[in-house]
Design an enzyme around this catalytic site. Structure first.
Site, PDB file in Angstrom:
ATOM      1  N   SER A 246       0.789  -1.239   0.000  1.00 20.10           N
ATOM      2  CA  SER A 246       0.000   0.000   0.000  1.00 20.10           C
ATOM      3  C   SER A 246       0.818   1.284   0.000  1.00 20.10           C
ATOM      4  CB  SER A 246      -0.968   0.013   1.190  1.00 20.10           C
ATOM      5  OG  SER A 246      -0.275  -0.036   2.409  1.00 20.10           O
ATOM      6  N   LYS A 291      -5.364   4.854   8.558  1.00 21.92           N
ATOM      7  CA  LYS A 291      -4.347   5.673   7.902  1.00 21.92           C
ATOM      8  C   LYS A 291      -4.754   7.146   7.860  1.00 21.92           C
ATOM      9  CE  LYS A 291      -2.499   1.775   5.341  1.00 21.92           C
ATOM     10  NZ  LYS A 291      -2.112   1.185   4.051  1.00 21.92           N
TER      11      LYS A 291
END
EC number: 3.4.21.53
Length: 344
Positions: A246, A291
């Protein structure tokens, strides 16, 4: 001395001791007794510039790119209980997360995936910048050894097979064709920095065209090297202990910023997440809400996120009351344009 006072005092002390022992037992139960869960929580945001090394980097800008992470830990009973009201704790069953393997296998898988993601990030950045390059396979890695308990481990880099050098699936298939009649083979692998010799049985139920099945592992991955036509365009990414795919988008943006004139950050602190392939297409990721929190805590002005995760990220940003802008992107070019527009 009054005997009743002695008895009363002794009883109080005994009660205090019993309550102390009970409290200690409860704390031990909450903190140290294992549960079947692991926990995802907001991790840290890391500056990408120290991780991306360009042979001839552009002048640094006023802003910065940051990749965001998710923290994974074992969930004790107390953390499991807290997850009922703490929106930053997400429980997942270990058996679903590790899929029959161990935590060590999981970490090694993430490390292999990261190595491939870095290559894709550099290739996508070269393509966007119009830089000529070539591609060469340099290693063959066991990216999933499976849970059968064979000789291989996830993360093993196959160096030779039956005495023949191996760096690709094609070379392994050729070696298997020569060794299949013997029913077994000697294999040399690099495991955690050390060369190890293995003796493995070869499956009679698979052919050399199915090399992973034939050597008894679930998945093999070719690692590629991107070589620019000009040495001045060389880029190397060192992610350290960070694993998974990611960070691809942010590595690609940092690489692109190093290779092109100007400040791609537009003077802002830009955090983000998203997988990326060699064509520059940005893919969805998990744990986006964690996140968002990590980016906000790091003081980001902008958070770049895959289009598929955009609504979830926007909802989390509203939930925590951040002023950080959330921008969804579908490609590396979209991200580049978004930064140009954001810097206005």
């Amino acid at each position: 001395m009054d005997a009743r006072k002695v008895l009363t005092g002794g009883g109080a002390v005994g009660t205090a001791v019993r309550w102390g022992l009970l409290t200690a037992a409860v704390m031990a139960l909450l903190l140290y007794v294992p549960t079947p869960y692991a926990a995802y929580e907001p991790g840290l945001a890391f500056y990408t510039k120290p991780l991306v090394h360009a042979a001839s980097p552009d002048e640094p800008g006023r802003g910065a790119f940051m990749l965001t992470t998710v923290r994974l830990s074992h969930a004790n009973a107390w953390k499991s209980i807290r997850s009922a009201w703490d929106g930053n704790i997400e429980l997942v069953r270990k058996r679903d997360l590790f899929r029959g393997g161990t935590q060590s296998d999981f970490v090694e898988k993430q490390a292999v995936v990261m190595r491939g993601s870095q290559t894709d990030a550099v290739e996508a950045a070269y393509a966007e910048a119009g830089i000529e390059y070539g591609i060469a396979t340099y290693a063959l890695v066991v990216s999933d050894a499976g849970s059968a308990g064979g000789a291989f481990r996830t993360g093993d880099e196959i160096v030779s097979f039956g005495g023949r050098p191996v760096t690709s699936l094609r070379e392994l298939s050729l070696a298997l064709n020569l060794e299949s009649a013997a029913g077994q083979a000697r294999v040399s692998v690099v495991r955690q920095g050390r060369t190890t010799e293995l003796a493995i049985p070869l499956s009679a139920e698979a052919s050399a065209n199915q090399p992973a099945l034939m050597i008894g592992v679930r998945k093999l991955t070719e690692l590629r090297r991107i070589q620019p036509a000009k040495a001045e365009d060389e880029v190397d990414i060192q992610s350290g202990e960070i694993g998974g795919p990611s960070a691809g988008l942010m590595f690609a943006l940092q690489t692109l910023d190093e290779l092109t004139d100007g400040d791609l950050t537009a003077g802002m602190r830009v955090a983000g997440t998203g997988t990326i392939n060699a064509k520059g297409e940005v893919g969805a990721i998990g744990g986006v809400s964690h996140k968002v929190v990590a980016a906000d805590r790091a003081g980001a002005d902008v958070f770049l996120v895959p289009e598929e995760n955009e609504q979830e990220a926007i909802a989390k940003a509203a939930d925590i009351g951040t002023d950080m802008r959330v921008l969804g992107v579908g490609t590396l070019r979209d991200a580049r344009r978004a930064m140009e527009e954001a810097g206005g």
